[in-house]
Design a protein around this motif. Structure first.
Motif, PDB file in Angstrom:
ATOM      1  N   VAL A   1       0.886  -1.566   0.088  1.00 44.32           N
ATOM      2  CA  VAL A   1      -0.212  -0.152   0.004  1.00 44.32           C
ATOM      3  C   VAL A   1       0.886   1.317   0.436  1.00 44.32           C
ATOM      4  O   VAL A   1       1.877   1.169   1.421  1.00 44.32           O
ATOM      5  N   PHE A   2       0.980   2.244  -1.318  1.00 42.21           N
ATOM      6  CA  PHE A   2       1.366   3.585  -1.198  1.00 42.21           C
ATOM      7  C   PHE A   2       0.693   4.204  -0.188  1.00 42.21           C
ATOM      8  O   PHE A   2       0.060   5.160  -0.596  1.00 42.21           O
ATOM      9  N   PHE A   3       1.094   4.421   1.343  1.00 46.76           N
ATOM     10  CA  PHE A   3       0.806   5.302   2.184  1.00 46.76           C
ATOM     11  C   PHE A   3       1.077   6.907   2.296  1.00 46.76           C
ATOM     12  O   PHE A   3       0.605   7.643   2.534  1.00 46.76           O
ATOM     13  N   GLY A   4       2.118   6.748   1.096  1.00 46.85           N
ATOM     14  CA  GLY A   4       3.183   8.563   1.826  1.00 46.85           C
ATOM     15  C   GLY A   4       1.816   9.092   1.048  1.00 46.85           C
ATOM     16  O   GLY A   4       1.226   8.988   0.433  1.00 46.85           O
TER      17      GLY A   4
ATOM     18  N   LYS B   1       7.170  21.669   2.495  1.00 47.75           N
ATOM     19  CA  LYS B   1       7.082  21.038   3.261  1.00 47.75           C
ATOM     20  C   LYS B   1       7.660  19.781   2.985  1.00 47.75           C
ATOM     21  O   LYS B   1       8.254  18.278   3.292  1.00 47.75           O
ATOM     22  N   SER B   2       7.253  19.404   2.016  1.00 49.48           N
ATOM     23  CA  SER B   2       7.227  18.075   1.278  1.00 49.48           C
ATOM     24  C   SER B   2       8.128  17.790   0.089  1.00 49.48           C
ATOM     25  O   SER B   2       7.507  17.167  -1.077  1.00 49.48           O
ATOM     26  N   LYS B   3       8.870  19.064  -0.326  1.00 53.74           N
ATOM     27  CA  LYS B   3       9.921  19.276  -1.167  1.00 53.74           C
ATOM     28  C   LYS B   3      10.197  17.386  -1.679  1.00 53.74           C
ATOM     29  O   LYS B   3      10.278  17.393  -2.098  1.00 53.74           O
ATOM     30  N   LYS B   4      10.905  16.862  -0.492  1.00 51.82           N
ATOM     31  CA  LYS B   4      11.676  14.785  -1.231  1.00 51.82           C
ATOM     32  C   LYS B   4      10.090  14.429  -1.369  1.00 51.82           C
ATOM     33  O   LYS B   4       8.941  14.302  -0.815  1.00 51.82           O
ATOM     34  N   GLN B   5      10.233  13.681  -2.207  1.00 47.48           N
ATOM     35  CA  GLN B   5       8.895  12.642  -2.671  1.00 47.48           C
ATOM     36  C   GLN B   5       9.483  11.422  -1.146  1.00 47.48           C
ATOM     37  O   GLN B   5      10.394  11.064  -1.076  1.00 47.48           O
ATOM     38  N   ASP B   6       7.551  10.904  -1.164  1.00 50.73           N
ATOM     39  CA  ASP B   6       7.635  10.906   0.281  1.00 50.73           C
ATOM     40  C   ASP B   6       8.492   8.806  -0.315  1.00 50.73           C
ATOM     41  O   ASP B   6       7.778   8.738  -1.819  1.00 50.73           O
ATOM     42  N   PRO B   7       9.199   8.174   0.229  1.00 48.39           N
ATOM     43  CA  PRO B   7       9.236   6.912  -0.302  1.00 48.39           C
ATOM     44  C   PRO B   7       7.793   5.502  -0.429  1.00 48.39           C
ATOM     45  O   PRO B   7       7.860   5.000  -1.456  1.00 48.39           O
ATOM     46  N   ASN B   8       6.816   6.339  -0.011  1.00 49.15           N
ATOM     47  CA  ASN B   8       6.489   5.656   0.487  1.00 49.15           C
ATOM     48  C   ASN B   8       5.091   6.056  -0.356  1.00 49.15           C
ATOM     49  O   ASN B   8       3.871   5.598   0.049  1.00 49.15           O
ATOM     50  N   ALA B   9       5.478   6.824  -0.958  1.00 51.67           N
ATOM     51  CA  ALA B   9       4.266   7.666  -1.681  1.00 51.67           C
ATOM     52  C   ALA B   9       3.910   7.000  -2.757  1.00 51.67           C
ATOM     53  O   ALA B   9       4.628   6.223  -4.127  1.00 51.67           O
ATOM     54  N   PRO B  10       1.975   7.148  -3.660  1.00 53.43           N
ATOM     55  CA  PRO B  10       2.868   6.254  -4.846  1.00 53.43           C
ATOM     56  C   PRO B  10       2.860   6.916  -5.921  1.00 53.43           C
ATOM     57  O   PRO B  10       3.062   8.920  -5.611  1.00 53.43           O
ATOM     58  N   PRO B  11       2.883   6.802  -6.923  1.00 51.21           N
ATOM     59  CA  PRO B  11       3.435   7.494  -8.344  1.00 51.21           C
ATOM     60  C   PRO B  11       2.457   8.977  -8.335  1.00 51.21           C
ATOM     61  O   PRO B  11       1.582   8.620  -8.868  1.00 51.21           O
ATOM     62  N   GLN B  12       3.302   9.904  -9.296  1.00 53.54           N
ATOM     63  CA  GLN B  12       1.911  11.094  -9.303  1.00 53.54           C
ATOM     64  C   GLN B  12       1.265  10.910  -9.844  1.00 53.54           C
ATOM     65  O   GLN B  12      -0.472  11.815 -10.167  1.00 53.54           O
ATOM     66  N   ASN B  13       1.781  10.190 -11.037  1.00 57.93           N
ATOM     67  CA  ASN B  13       0.748   9.942 -11.482  1.00 57.93           C
ATOM     68  C   ASN B  13      -0.368   8.769 -11.597  1.00 57.93           C
ATOM     69  O   ASN B  13      -0.992   8.461 -13.015  1.00 57.93           O
ATOM     70  N   ARG B  14      -0.207   8.306 -11.090  1.00 60.51           N
ATOM     71  CA  ARG B  14      -0.695   6.533 -10.395  1.00 60.51           C
ATOM     72  C   ARG B  14      -2.001   6.779 -10.977  1.00 60.51           C
ATOM     73  O   ARG B  14      -2.583   6.026 -11.886  1.00 60.51           O
ATOM     74  N   ILE B  15      -3.028   7.309 -10.325  1.00 63.21           N
ATOM     75  CA  ILE B  15      -4.117   7.755 -10.816  1.00 63.21           C
ATOM     76  C   ILE B  15      -4.848   9.499 -11.815  1.00 63.21           C
ATOM     77  O   ILE B  15      -3.496  10.126 -10.822  1.00 63.21           O
ATOM     78  N   PRO B  16      -5.384   9.540 -12.458  1.00 64.40           N
ATOM     79  CA  PRO B  16      -5.646  10.525 -12.832  1.00 64.40           C
ATOM     80  C   PRO B  16      -6.134  11.919 -11.742  1.00 64.40           C
ATOM     81  O   PRO B  16      -7.066  11.723 -11.482  1.00 64.40           O
ATOM     82  N   LEU B  17      -5.382  12.948 -11.523  1.00 60.23           N
ATOM     83  CA  LEU B  17      -6.415  14.231 -10.543  1.00 60.23           C
ATOM     84  C   LEU B  17      -6.039  15.214 -11.258  1.00 60.23           C
ATOM     85  O   LEU B  17      -5.400  16.234 -12.300  1.00 60.23           O
ATOM     86  N   PRO B  18      -7.203  15.846 -10.660  1.00 60.29           N
ATOM     87  CA  PRO B  18      -7.329  17.194 -11.656  1.00 60.29           C
ATOM     88  C   PRO B  18      -6.248  18.432 -11.266  1.00 60.29           C
ATOM     89  O   PRO B  18      -5.684  18.007 -10.098  1.00 60.29           O
TER      90      PRO B  18
ATOM     91  N   PHE C   1     -11.535   8.961   1.868  1.00 58.56           N
ATOM     92  CA  PHE C   1     -10.563   8.963   0.856  1.00 58.56           C
ATOM     93  C   PHE C   1      -9.303   9.237   1.424  1.00 58.56           C
ATOM     94  O   PHE C   1      -8.990   9.858   2.929  1.00 58.56           O
ATOM     95  N   HIS C   2      -8.327   8.234   1.544  1.00 65.44           N
ATOM     96  CA  HIS C   2      -6.939   8.168   2.367  1.00 65.44           C
ATOM     97  C   HIS C   2      -6.721   9.988   1.327  1.00 65.44           C
ATOM     98  O   HIS C   2      -6.879  10.170   0.494  1.00 65.44           O
ATOM     99  N   PRO C   3      -4.897  10.529   2.466  1.00 64.77           N
ATOM    100  CA  PRO C   3      -4.917  11.782   2.208  1.00 64.77           C
ATOM    101  C   PRO C   3      -4.011  11.913   0.907  1.00 64.77           C
ATOM    102  O   PRO C   3      -4.908  13.024   0.189  1.00 64.77           O
ATOM    103  N   ASN C   4      -3.550  10.254   0.232  1.00 64.16           N
ATOM    104  CA  ASN C   4      -3.939  10.829  -0.738  1.00 64.16           C
ATOM    105  C   ASN C   4      -3.711  10.931  -2.387  1.00 64.16           C
ATOM    106  O   ASN C   4      -4.023  10.688  -3.379  1.00 64.16           O
ATOM    107  N   SER C   5      -5.901  10.075  -1.662  1.00 64.42           N
ATOM    108  CA  SER C   5      -6.606   9.676  -2.418  1.00 64.42           C
ATOM    109  C   SER C   5      -6.183   8.108  -3.915  1.00 64.42           C
ATOM    110  O   SER C   5      -7.439   8.341  -4.258  1.00 64.42           O
ATOM    111  N   ASN C   6      -5.662   7.626  -3.759  1.00 65.44           N
ATOM    112  CA  ASN C   6      -5.364   7.315  -3.782  1.00 65.44           C
ATOM    113  C   ASN C   6      -5.662   5.455  -3.619  1.00 65.44           C
ATOM    114  O   ASN C   6      -6.368   4.598  -3.786  1.00 65.44           O
TER     115      ASN C   6
ATOM    116  N   LEU D   1      -7.285   2.271  -8.256  1.00 62.85           N
ATOM    117  CA  LEU D   1      -6.764   2.421  -9.128  1.00 62.85           C
ATOM    118  C   LEU D   1      -7.255   1.613  -9.587  1.00 62.85           C
ATOM    119  O   LEU D   1      -7.759   1.134 -11.215  1.00 62.85           O
ATOM    120  N   ASN D   2      -7.414   0.009  -9.257  1.00 64.45           N
ATOM    121  CA  ASN D   2      -7.554  -1.169  -9.848  1.00 64.45           C
ATOM    122  C   ASN D   2      -8.574  -1.447  -9.453  1.00 64.45           C
ATOM    123  O   ASN D   2      -9.340  -2.678  -9.534  1.00 64.45           O
TER     124      ASN D   2
END
Length: 796
Positions: A368-371, A409-426, A631-636, A653-654
């Motif tokens: 689970v990409f919880f970042g 605050k979140s300059k670095k990509q969180d290692p547990n975050a989903p890819p930015q384009n994993r789901i299309p966001l507005p 919804f999870h804060p990352n919307s995934n 996503l699936n």
């Protein structure tokens, strides 16, 4: 059987265990039609993924194990039926395996039965087989093979004559397995499950011995060592339910009543509601179409037991030749075996209580990409007072270092975050960017909460609501509050001095200068300004409301089965989304807008997008109403709580279910994700708040204190404090930092579920705040960490 297609044969039941000898054999009088049942079960298994092997056991082919077990069961006993019938049944099963492309299982069964490939063809052409089999080994249609198995079953029943009851013990399994595809094999279209589900209860022994069987097992478990007793006691409830249903289905009503009265008091207190429903099923007719009945039957009850306890149980059943109980264990239970120390009573009690037992460990192993997603970067203008600052000498003031981006605050990509384009966001609109700038400015003035600095609480009480208030929500910037009411209205209030205004009529809008700086103010009609707007449209009580993050839209869901999208510019309904056929209990916007989720009485949650009138995803898996969604804060991901006493986490996503959390003893009514996305808090009618580590899929905390249903949960903006609101008229504040520190999430804990919860959650309780007589239905932390609470005054 309906359950067979959903659940592959479990390791514990389907596969003989090398360490403990063979399981008890079926009664000698059972005809080889039993083989057909077992092998046909294995043939339908590939409709689901292969069964997870118990920890430490080699994972073989589920079909192989079942077929091997089937072939053993097929060995002719003293009261076997005529040889021609045996052969006919065997050929039918082999043919079915071949059609289902289960070649390995077919080979094993053929070797065991010493039936060569040529013999199979010959058997198909012989007079005994000619009327039954289609093209031997060919591509024949599936419907044909189903009909074939049904006819074999019927033939078996007719030819045995006096032993029809015994044959029925296995033959319905064949018929049910063959009729899994809806609409084929003569299954009634409108209720495909019921007949197949109920037929499993044909398998029965002497009804007068059921009490003896059950009390024998009960005495054995109660006399076993303490370390095993707690684990084996989990068997009491599912065995009690299935033995009772078996008696009722076979019309032994007096025995069923006696069995229920004698043993229902021994069950755990958290099953009392289920037992109340069960006690109303006293006749065979009551069972048809009964939802609870189908729940018990179609979902295998999951028990998590250590290998030592399991071997102890198996040895006991083997010695006592207790086939009745062994059959139920194989047919209706999924035993998830783990290596290691048995769990304590406290550890088991923390995790059990749901409608279908615990979650299988396999269910919580997916990644689970919880970042959190990386925030887009843009400059933040300086505060007005900084810009004005010039000192007497005319030199500019020393400016504070400027924040270069909102995403600092979140300059670095969180290692547990989903890819930015994993789901299309507005994409962010200009107004969204402005709002984010405001958010950063507010955050700079945010109060840092902790045990020494608790938030102020502002309570909004709805007066004269006559218990008609059914839902509340507050905008992210805390400028508006909405209430959903039992009289089907949605009412929106402004909680700032700024009144609510509608956009002017089209004719007036055409006169406005679109290039002017204050065009957004000019389009508003001052004549419509008021503190309250009432929205009419639903035709039943409104159970859920949610503001969009940009405050332009509002969602509401109702008993009428619809979700409505309202414009907060015109205060009119824009869309009615129709997908649920029954009441919709909750709806919520994604933190990025555009997507929203709804859950209802039809047991599914649906994912929607505002510009699609049909759902994008349907999340099915709960065994009862979906009562709350988040919804999870990352919307995934989306979390759903249900009346089946489980919480599920779904991948947007699936559409897969990636976590199942069990432990609550009543329907779940509130969910809250921590701001960092790592943890989930859940509240239910049992008055407990449970805390979950999403990454490891583990329960990590239990907060006890409330005495009634928890309807509201919210983390503070920085995640230091968890606030809970309940029907017991209190708001409680808990120390979230302390609750989540020093967690034991090593591999062993994850693998076995040996969770160690602190004995006393009072250490985490920071404060309890009573209202006079107002149940708390909603909580909200403002951007500066002021806690807002809402509820309707109750005169009782």
């Amino acid at each position: 059987m309906a359950a067979v297609a959903e659940e592959p044969p479990e390791v514990a039941a389907g596969k003989p265990d090398p360490e403990a000898g063979t399981p008890p054999q079926p009664p000698a009088a059972a005809p080889p039609a039993a083989a057909a049942s077992s092998a046909a079960s294995s043939a339908t298994a590939p409709a689901a993924p292969p069964a997870p092997a118990a920890e430490g056991e080699p994972a073989g082919n589920g079909g192989e194990a079942a077929a091997a077990a089937a072939s053993k069961a097929a060995a002719p006993g003293p009261a076997a039926s005529p040889a021609a019938l045996d052969r006919q049944t065997l050929v039918a099963v082999l043919q079915f395996l071949r059609r289902s492309n289960l070649r390995e299982s077919e080979e094993i069964l053929r070797r065991e039965a010493r039936l060569l490939g040529d013999d199979l063809g010959a058997a198909a052409l012989s007079p005994a087989g000619a009327g039954l089999l289609g093209t031997a080994g060919g591509e024949g249609d599936v419907g044909g093979s189903e009909a074939l198995l049904n006819r074999v079953t019927a033939a078996a029943a007719i030819s045995i004559g006096g032993s029809v009851a015994t044959v029925a013990s296995a033959s319905p399994g064949v018929a049910a397995a063959a009729t899994v595809p809806p609409g084929k094999g003569g299954v009634v279209e409108d209720q495909p499950d019921v007949s197949a589900v109920l037929s499993a209860y044909n398998q029965q022994g002497d009804p007068t011995l059921y009490e003896e069987y059950y009390s024998g097992l009960k005495n054995f478990i109660e006399c076993s060592l303490d370390c095993h007793r707690a684990e084996l006691s989990q068997l009491f409830y599912p065995l009690f339910v299935h033995m009772y249903l078996e008696l009722v289905y076979n019309q032994h009503e007096s025995e069923a009543k006696s069995f229920f009265e004698r043993f229902h008091g021994d069950q755990e207190c958290y099953y009392q509601d289920d037992l109340r429903v069960l006690s109303s099923l006293t006749k065979k007719e009551h069972m048809k179409g009964n939802e609870t009945m189908l729940d018990f039957r179609t979902s295998k009850f999951v028990l998590r037991i250590s290998r030592d306890s399991y071997q102890l149980l198996k040895r006991h059943l083997q010695e006592k030749q207790n086939n009745q109980i062994w059959n139920i264990v194989q047919e209706h239970l999924y035993i998830d075996i783990f290596d290691g120390m048995p769990r304590s009573k406290q550890q088991i009690d923390a995790m059990v209580g749901s409608l279908a037992g615990e979650a299988k460990r396999e269910a919580n192993k997916a990644k689970v990409f919880f970042g959190l997603l990386k925030e887009p970067e843009f400059d933040v203008p300086l505060d007005d007072e900084d810009e004005e600052g010039e000192n007497e000498e005319g030199k500019p003031k020393k400016k504070k270092p400027k924040k270069d981006s909102v995403g600092s605050k979140s300059k670095k990509q969180d290692p547990n975050a989903p890819p930015q384009n994993r789901i299309p966001l507005p994409e962010l609109k200009d107004s969204d960017k402005l709002d984010k700038v405001m958010n950063v400015k507010e955050a700079a003035r945010r109060v840092r909460l902790g045990p020494e600095c608790l938030p102020s609480i502002c309570f909004y009480t709805f007066l004269n609501a006559y218990q008609g208030l059914t839902a509340v929500d507050i905008t992210d910037d805390s400028s508006m509050i909405v209430g959903g009411f039992a009289d089907s209205t949605v009412r929106v209030w402004s909680v700032t001095p700024k009144k609510l205004r509608s956009v002017k009529a089209a004719a007036d809008l055409s006169l406005i200068d679109k290039e002017s700086d204050d065009v957004l103010e000019r389009i508003m009609d001052e004549k419509t300004a008021s503190e309250l707007k009432i929205l009419y449209g639903h035709s039943g009580p409104v159970y859920g409301t949610s503001f969009s993050p940009d405050r332009n839209y509002l969602l509401s869901c109702s008993e009428d089965g619809t979700v409505r999208l309202w414009s907060l510019q015109t205060f009119t309904c824009l869309v009615g989304y129709k997908g649920h056929n029954y009441p919709v209990w909750d709806t919520q916007f994604s933190p990025y807008g555009y997507y929203f989720v709804s859950g209802g009485h039809d047991r599914v949650a649906r994912l929607w997008a505002t510009d699609h009138y049909q759902p994008l995803r349907i999340f099915a898996g709960h065994l009862a109403d979906v009562t709350c969604t988040r919804f999870h804060p990352n919307s995934n991901y989306i979390a759903t709580g249900s009346a089946d006493r489980t919480v599920r986490l779904w991948d947007v996503l699936n559409g897969n279910c990636v976590r199942i959390f069990t432990g609550h003893k009543g329907p779940i009514h509130s969910l809250a994700f921590s701001p960092n996305g790592r943890f989930l808090a859940t509240g239910a009618t049992d008055g407990r708040v449970l805390l979950w580590d999403i990454g490891h899929g583990l329960m990590v905390g239990e907060l006890k204190g409330h005495t009634d249903t928890i309807y509201a949960l919210r983390f503070s903006r920085d995640g230091e404090i968890l606030a809970s609101g309940s029907m017991d008229n209190t708001v409680r504040l808990w120390d979230a930092v302390k609750a989540f520190e020093d967690l034991e999430t090593d591999d062993f804990t994850t693998a076995t579920g040996h969770i160690n919860l602190p004995e006393n959650s009072q250490d985490l309780l920071l404060g309890t705040y009573m209202t006079k007589s107002t149940p708390v239905v909603h909580l909200h932390f403002t951007r500066r960490n002021l806690l807002l609470a809402a509820g309707a005054y109750s005169s009782q």
